[in-house]
Design an enzyme around this catalytic site. Sequence first.
Site, mmCIF file in Angstrom:
data_model
loop_
_atom_site.group_PDB
_atom_site.id
_atom_site.type_symbol
_atom_site.label_atom_id
_atom_site.label_comp_id
_atom_site.label_asym_id
_atom_site.label_seq_id
_atom_site.Cartn_x
_atom_site.Cartn_y
_atom_site.Cartn_z
ATOM 1 C CB SER A 101 -6.178 3.268 -0.119
ATOM 2 O OG SER A 101 -6.725 2.998 -1.378
ATOM 3 C CG ASP A 242 -5.203 1.705 -5.064
ATOM 4 O OD1 ASP A 242 -5.089 0.502 -5.356
ATOM 5 O OD2 ASP A 242 -5.974 2.119 -4.169
ATOM 6 C CG ASP A 244 -5.295 -0.663 -1.068
ATOM 7 O OD1 ASP A 244 -5.444 0.028 -2.093
ATOM 8 O OD2 ASP A 244 -6.243 -0.959 -0.317
ATOM 9 C CG ASP A 246 -8.561 -1.025 -2.920
ATOM 10 O OD1 ASP A 246 -7.943 -0.111 -3.518
ATOM 11 O OD2 ASP A 246 -9.172 -0.831 -1.847
#
Length: 447
Positions: A101, A242, A244, A246
């Site tokens: 992440s 960010d 990833d 999400d």
Amino acid sequence: MVRKFFGTDGIRGLANRAITPELALKVGQAAGLSFQRGEHRHRVVIGKDTRLSGYMIETALVAGFTSVGMDVLLFGPLPTPAVAMLSRSMRADLGVMISASHNPYDDNGIKLFGPDGFKLSDEVERDIETLMQSDVSKRLAKPADIGRARRIDGVQDRYIEFAKRTLPRNMSLEGLRIVIDCANGAAYKVAPNALWELGADVVTIGVEPNGMNINHDCGSTAPQACIQKVREVRADVGIALDGDGDRVVIIDETGHVIDGDQLLAVIAESWSEDGRLVGDGVVATVMSNLGLERYLAEIGIKLVRASVGDRYVIDQMRANGFNLGGEPSGHIILSDHTTTGDGLVTALQLLAVVKKLGQPVSKVCHRFDPLPQIMKNVRYKSGKPLENAKVRSAIQSGEKRLNGQGRLVIRPSGTEPVIRVMAEGDDKTLVEEVVDNIVEVLTDVAA
């Protein structure tokens, strides 16, 4: 039972130290065995962000899954919400995202999604951990039943079309100059393309991943680069994702950062006016500002608080029948469209409101004045500092001082040895004193 591998958001740690090929192999075998149900040919889909270690982990996961007879479809770099969506869309038995992440590149992790596109429950994760720590050699597939692996083309286009379809029909972003910061991460191709196809004038940053620059001085956790670019090109809005994809933070045309609490307020009010807000409620976390709760109450929307972590938000959304929830970090869950946080789809929902109202982002996104909120982190080496008598006494004292004037939330991080101390209230000086007193005691105990 204390979990050894899974934290609040999958398995995460330093690549090639905590997250090793051996661990990934065991995850593949254990998760593969856990999700084999029925006689059909089982399949797992795997996406990843742009970290250098993704190659290593992906290969080890493939070995694990195929060794227990599961076929593997490899997506390459793709946002976490796209993997969740495609797990369901492609009728996979399991979805995997290789990502840490918003963490630095030298961390990595493994997130698992069930066939419904939702993250796994604590119970299922515990079952997988049990299998990881047992001998599965006798359950490996026969030579003729070993799984196959192949790369799948076109998944980025499928996700772009999915994201675009979350907007009202015939809606265009024409006339908007948008800065998009993809954090050199998983959304570096799909997010700019989606915005451009919708008609926006797109300015990109953080779209040159090299395996080691993900989240480095860019993205939602370091929005300064996006702020500067918005001011430089006089953009209408900045979108900072960010690593990833999400979560998202928004930058208004003045360079001010809009967090997840304001985004929740904007979307909740707009959906309520349109009759789309199911249950007249929103789920936030214990970290969401009290100002959000008060504002929503004023417009007839109730707020339910969940533990920190988007899957706990989703649990409360499902329990209460709500279709909107999120976190201050910009993890926003829009369950009419997604089963996890989706930075791009959240940004599109905000832009829909901007277009509907015909107002600048700074005006659209200022729904309430946040109460003074102070959060400090205390790092500890070992043990459980929160169980110390002096710490408990300091916390009780802080709660008494804030009684009726604010909130105190103290929680250990789910991903690192850190205790987060947060307080908020109408009196900023009081809030600061309460946090500082608790941090001082915690620091002494943790030393």
